[in-house]
Design a protein around this motif. Structure first.
Motif, PDB file in Angstrom:
ATOM      1  N   LYS A  17       0.846  -1.187   0.000  1.00 45.19           N
ATOM      2  CA  LYS A  17       0.000   0.000   0.000  1.00 45.19           C
ATOM      3  C   LYS A  17       0.886   1.242   0.000  1.00 45.19           C
ATOM      4  CE  LYS A  17      -3.754   2.116   2.662  1.00 45.19           C
ATOM      5  NZ  LYS A  17      -4.564   1.968   3.901  1.00 45.19           N
ATOM      6  N   ILE A  18       0.663   2.101  -0.990  1.00 43.64           N
ATOM      7  CA  ILE A  18       1.416   3.343  -1.125  1.00 43.64           C
ATOM      8  C   ILE A  18       0.420   4.500  -1.167  1.00 43.64           C
ATOM      9  CG2 ILE A  18       2.894   4.720  -2.673  1.00 43.64           C
ATOM     10  CD1 ILE A  18       4.404   2.371  -1.489  1.00 43.64           C
ATOM     11  N   LEU A  19       0.698   5.547  -0.408  1.00 46.84           N
ATOM     12  CA  LEU A  19      -0.122   6.750  -0.478  1.00 46.84           C
ATOM     13  C   LEU A  19       0.476   7.698  -1.509  1.00 46.84           C
ATOM     14  CD1 LEU A  19      -0.866   7.674   3.256  1.00 46.84           C
ATOM     15  CD2 LEU A  19      -2.224   6.291   1.685  1.00 46.84           C
ATOM     16  N   VAL A  20      -0.375   8.347  -2.258  1.00 40.86           N
ATOM     17  CA  VAL A  20       0.009   9.445  -3.141  1.00 40.86           C
ATOM     18  C   VAL A  20      -0.671  10.672  -2.557  1.00 40.86           C
ATOM     19  CG1 VAL A  20      -0.047  10.380  -5.481  1.00 40.86           C
ATOM     20  CG2 VAL A  20       0.211   7.905  -5.128  1.00 40.86           C
ATOM     21  N   GLU A  79       6.706  -9.933 -10.651  1.00 42.95           N
ATOM     22  CA  GLU A  79       5.887 -11.118 -10.385  1.00 42.95           C
ATOM     23  C   GLU A  79       5.573 -11.245  -8.892  1.00 42.95           C
ATOM     24  OE1 GLU A  79       4.408 -13.235 -12.550  1.00 42.95           O
ATOM     25  OE2 GLU A  79       5.145 -11.876 -14.107  1.00 42.95           O
ATOM     26  N   GLN A  80       6.397 -10.613  -8.062  1.00 43.40           N
ATOM     27  CA  GLN A  80       6.224 -10.740  -6.611  1.00 43.40           C
ATOM     28  C   GLN A  80       5.567  -9.533  -5.949  1.00 43.40           C
ATOM     29  OE1 GLN A  80       9.486 -11.220  -7.998  1.00 43.40           O
ATOM     30  NE2 GLN A  80       8.990 -13.363  -8.308  1.00 43.40           N
ATOM     31  N   ILE A  81       5.613  -8.369  -6.576  1.00 40.80           N
ATOM     32  CA  ILE A  81       5.157  -7.149  -5.896  1.00 40.80           C
ATOM     33  C   ILE A  81       4.122  -6.407  -6.724  1.00 40.80           C
ATOM     34  CG2 ILE A  81       5.859  -4.895  -4.977  1.00 40.80           C
ATOM     35  CD1 ILE A  81       8.633  -6.082  -4.506  1.00 40.80           C
ATOM     36  N   VAL A  82       3.021  -6.054  -6.077  1.00 42.68           N
ATOM     37  CA  VAL A  82       2.004  -5.210  -6.686  1.00 42.68           C
ATOM     38  C   VAL A  82       1.763  -4.016  -5.754  1.00 42.68           C
ATOM     39  CG1 VAL A  82       0.061  -6.512  -5.701  1.00 42.68           C
ATOM     40  CG2 VAL A  82      -0.279  -5.149  -7.760  1.00 42.68           C
ATOM     41  N   LEU A  83       1.746  -2.833  -6.340  1.00 43.75           N
ATOM     42  CA  LEU A  83       1.506  -1.614  -5.569  1.00 43.75           C
ATOM     43  C   LEU A  83       0.039  -1.238  -5.671  1.00 43.75           C
ATOM     44  CD1 LEU A  83       4.509   0.631  -6.715  1.00 43.75           C
ATOM     45  CD2 LEU A  83       4.416  -0.960  -4.779  1.00 43.75           C
ATOM     46  N   TYR A  84      -0.549  -0.940  -4.546  1.00 41.47           N
ATOM     47  CA  TYR A  84      -1.896  -0.393  -4.506  1.00 41.47           C
ATOM     48  C   TYR A  84      -1.744   1.066  -4.122  1.00 41.47           C
ATOM     49  CZ  TYR A  84      -3.669  -5.065  -5.046  1.00 41.47           C
ATOM     50  OH  TYR A  84      -3.950  -6.299  -5.562  1.00 41.47           O
ATOM     51  N   LEU A  85      -2.146   1.943  -5.022  1.00 43.83           N
ATOM     52  CA  LEU A  85      -1.947   3.380  -4.871  1.00 43.83           C
ATOM     53  C   LEU A  85      -3.222   4.041  -4.368  1.00 43.83           C
ATOM     54  CD1 LEU A  85      -0.202   3.887  -8.322  1.00 43.83           C
ATOM     55  CD2 LEU A  85       0.902   3.490  -6.102  1.00 43.83           C
ATOM     56  N   ARG A 103      -3.095   3.981   7.521  1.00 45.15           N
ATOM     57  CA  ARG A 103      -2.959   2.692   8.215  1.00 45.15           C
ATOM     58  C   ARG A 103      -2.582   1.596   7.228  1.00 45.15           C
ATOM     59  NH1 ARG A 103      -7.752   4.524  10.920  1.00 45.15           N
ATOM     60  NH2 ARG A 103      -7.162   5.291  12.959  1.00 45.15           N
ATOM     61  N   GLY A 104      -1.491   0.929   7.507  1.00 49.97           N
ATOM     62  CA  GLY A 104      -1.047  -0.171   6.669  1.00 49.97           C
ATOM     63  C   GLY A 104      -0.217   0.238   5.466  1.00 49.97           C
ATOM     64  N   ALA A 105      -0.025   1.532   5.276  1.00 49.95           N
ATOM     65  CA  ALA A 105       0.776   1.986   4.136  1.00 49.95           C
ATOM     66  C   ALA A 105       2.259   1.780   4.435  1.00 49.95           C
ATOM     67  CB  ALA A 105       0.500   3.450   3.833  1.00 49.95           C
ATOM     68  N   LEU A 106       2.996   1.406   3.410  1.00 48.09           N
ATOM     69  CA  LEU A 106       4.437   1.230   3.553  1.00 48.09           C
ATOM     70  C   LEU A 106       5.173   2.551   3.409  1.00 48.09           C
ATOM     71  CD1 LEU A 106       6.574  -0.932   4.021  1.00 48.09           C
ATOM     72  CD2 LEU A 106       6.721  -1.203   1.546  1.00 48.09           C
ATOM     73  N   GLY A 107       4.624   3.444   2.610  1.00 48.23           N
ATOM     74  CA  GLY A 107       5.264   4.738   2.395  1.00 48.23           C
ATOM     75  C   GLY A 107       4.357   5.653   1.612  1.00 48.23           C
ATOM     76  N   ALA A 108       4.895   6.854   1.320  1.00 49.82           N
ATOM     77  CA  ALA A 108       4.108   7.856   0.608  1.00 49.82           C
ATOM     78  C   ALA A 108       4.954   8.569  -0.428  1.00 49.82           C
ATOM     79  CB  ALA A 108       3.530   8.872   1.592  1.00 49.82           C
ATOM     80  N   LEU A 109       4.322   8.863  -1.545  1.00 52.70           N
ATOM     81  CA  LEU A 109       4.913   9.734  -2.545  1.00 52.70           C
ATOM     82  C   LEU A 109       4.223  11.080  -2.370  1.00 52.70           C
ATOM     83  CD1 LEU A 109       6.902   9.849  -4.940  1.00 52.70           C
ATOM     84  CD2 LEU A 109       4.924   9.478  -6.427  1.00 52.70           C
ATOM     85  N   VAL A 110       5.007  12.099  -2.020  1.00 57.90           N
ATOM     86  CA  VAL A 110       4.468  13.428  -1.765  1.00 57.90           C
ATOM     87  C   VAL A 110       4.666  14.267  -3.027  1.00 57.90           C
ATOM     88  CG1 VAL A 110       4.583  15.492  -0.332  1.00 57.90           C
ATOM     89  CG2 VAL A 110       5.044  13.245   0.687  1.00 57.90           C
ATOM     90  N   ILE A 127       2.541  13.386   7.046  1.00 64.41           N
ATOM     91  CA  ILE A 127       3.160  12.114   6.687  1.00 64.41           C
ATOM     92  C   ILE A 127       4.211  11.728   7.726  1.00 64.41           C
ATOM     93  CG2 ILE A 127       4.624  10.984   4.948  1.00 64.41           C
ATOM     94  CD1 ILE A 127       1.566  11.229   4.307  1.00 64.41           C
ATOM     95  N   GLU A 128       4.993  12.691   8.169  1.00 60.51           N
ATOM     96  CA  GLU A 128       5.987  12.415   9.212  1.00 60.51           C
ATOM     97  C   GLU A 128       5.313  12.027  10.522  1.00 60.51           C
ATOM     98  OE1 GLU A 128       8.461  15.928   9.208  1.00 60.51           O
ATOM     99  OE2 GLU A 128       9.695  15.156   7.555  1.00 60.51           O
ATOM    100  N   SER A 129       4.192  12.655  10.859  1.00 57.58           N
ATOM    101  CA  SER A 129       3.492  12.316  12.113  1.00 57.58           C
ATOM    102  C   SER A 129       2.936  10.892  12.067  1.00 57.58           C
ATOM    103  CB  SER A 129       2.370  13.316  12.410  1.00 57.58           C
ATOM    104  OG  SER A 129       1.242  13.103  11.581  1.00 57.58           O
ATOM    105  N   TYR A 130       2.641  10.378  10.853  1.00 57.28           N
ATOM    106  CA  TYR A 130       2.172   9.001  10.706  1.00 57.28           C
ATOM    107  C   TYR A 130       3.333   8.011  10.720  1.00 57.28           C
ATOM    108  CZ  TYR A 130      -2.081  11.298   8.959  1.00 57.28           C
ATOM    109  OH  TYR A 130      -3.191  12.090   8.808  1.00 57.28           O
ATOM    110  N   GLY A 131       4.565   8.510  10.724  1.00 57.53           N
ATOM    111  CA  GLY A 131       5.740   7.645  10.759  1.00 57.53           C
ATOM    112  C   GLY A 131       6.043   6.973   9.426  1.00 57.53           C
ATOM    113  N   LEU A 132       5.557   7.548   8.338  1.00 54.62           N
ATOM    114  CA  LEU A 132       5.774   6.947   7.018  1.00 54.62           C
ATOM    115  C   LEU A 132       7.037   7.493   6.361  1.00 54.62           C
ATOM    116  CD1 LEU A 132       2.178   7.053   5.497  1.00 54.62           C
ATOM    117  CD2 LEU A 132       3.411   5.055   6.347  1.00 54.62           C
ATOM    118  N   ASP A 133       7.799   6.605   5.746  1.00 56.32           N
ATOM    119  CA  ASP A 133       8.895   7.034   4.890  1.00 56.32           C
ATOM    120  C   ASP A 133       8.272   7.584   3.614  1.00 56.32           C
ATOM    121  OD1 ASP A 133      11.085   6.326   6.521  1.00 56.32           O
ATOM    122  OD2 ASP A 133      10.862   4.232   5.929  1.00 56.32           O
TER     123      ASP A 133
END
Length: 191
Positions: A17-20, A79-85, A103-110, A127-133
């Motif tokens: 899971k990736i946030l945009v 084949e192993q990784i799919v991103l949900y944006l 919640r559950g996101a691995l990171g964010a593209l700002v 994004i920093e307050s959520y602890g996301l890279d």
């Protein structure tokens, strides 16, 4: 529906899971639309006069629609990784939704607009307050001035290891390069 309908060839894949994210009118919906391998879910609605008192259109006077809930897209990286944006709405009134989506996101593209950098401060703080890279993708609109990376880093008060990449959210290849930068950063942080 078959469980494997969203998995190519029935292979085992890891969903990421990736946030945009970004401020109002920075190009999040356009970004997801340019890169998603499925028809993206978009909750774009026509802006009304009621929103004129709430949404600041300075610098984006031609904007006629806005995201009212979220955008969603999918991109198979391997084949192993799919991103949900998951694209967030940019208005301050939707901040509670951002927390739920984080919640559950691995990171964010700002996404940031080089002509409205100050609008990105609150986004980066959240994004920093959520602890996301995260990585920064500077969305260059037609006619915007190219800024040096160091000047952008200083203006946004970024850590030295925060990736900064330029992109054109309308262009699939450019959007892909921005996501690759984020994924590479996340992999490096995980090691």
């Amino acid at each position: 529906m078959d469980e494997q309908a969203y998995v190519r060839g029935g292979a085992t894949q890891t969903a990421v899971k990736i946030l945009v994210v970004g401020h109002f009118a920075v190009g999040k919906t356009t970004f997801i639309g340019s890169i998603s391998e499925i028809d993206p879910l978009s909750t774009e609605e026509t802006m009304t006069r009621a929103g004129e008192t709430v949404d600041d259109l300075k610098g984006v006077e031609g904007k006629t629609t806005t995201t009212v809930a979220m955008d969603f897209g999918r991109l198979t990286v391997s084949e192993q990784i799919v991103l949900y944006l998951f694209g967030t709405p940019g208005q301050q009134r939707f901040v509670q939704m951002w927390e739920d989506m984080a919640r559950g996101a691995l990171g964010a593209l700002v996404l940031v607009d080089p002509e409205r950098l100050a609008d990105s401060f609150a986004v980066i703080d959240l994004i920093e307050s959520y602890g996301l890279d995260y990585a920064i993708a500077v969305n260059h609109f037609d006619g915007t001035t190219q800024r040096a990376e160091q000047a952008l880093r200083e203006a946004l008060d970024l850590l030295d290891d925060t990736p900064v990449v330029t992109c054109d959210a309308r262009d699939e290849k450019s959007s892909a390069e921005a996501l690759i930068t984020l994924v590479g950063h996340l992999l490096n942080r995980a090691r």
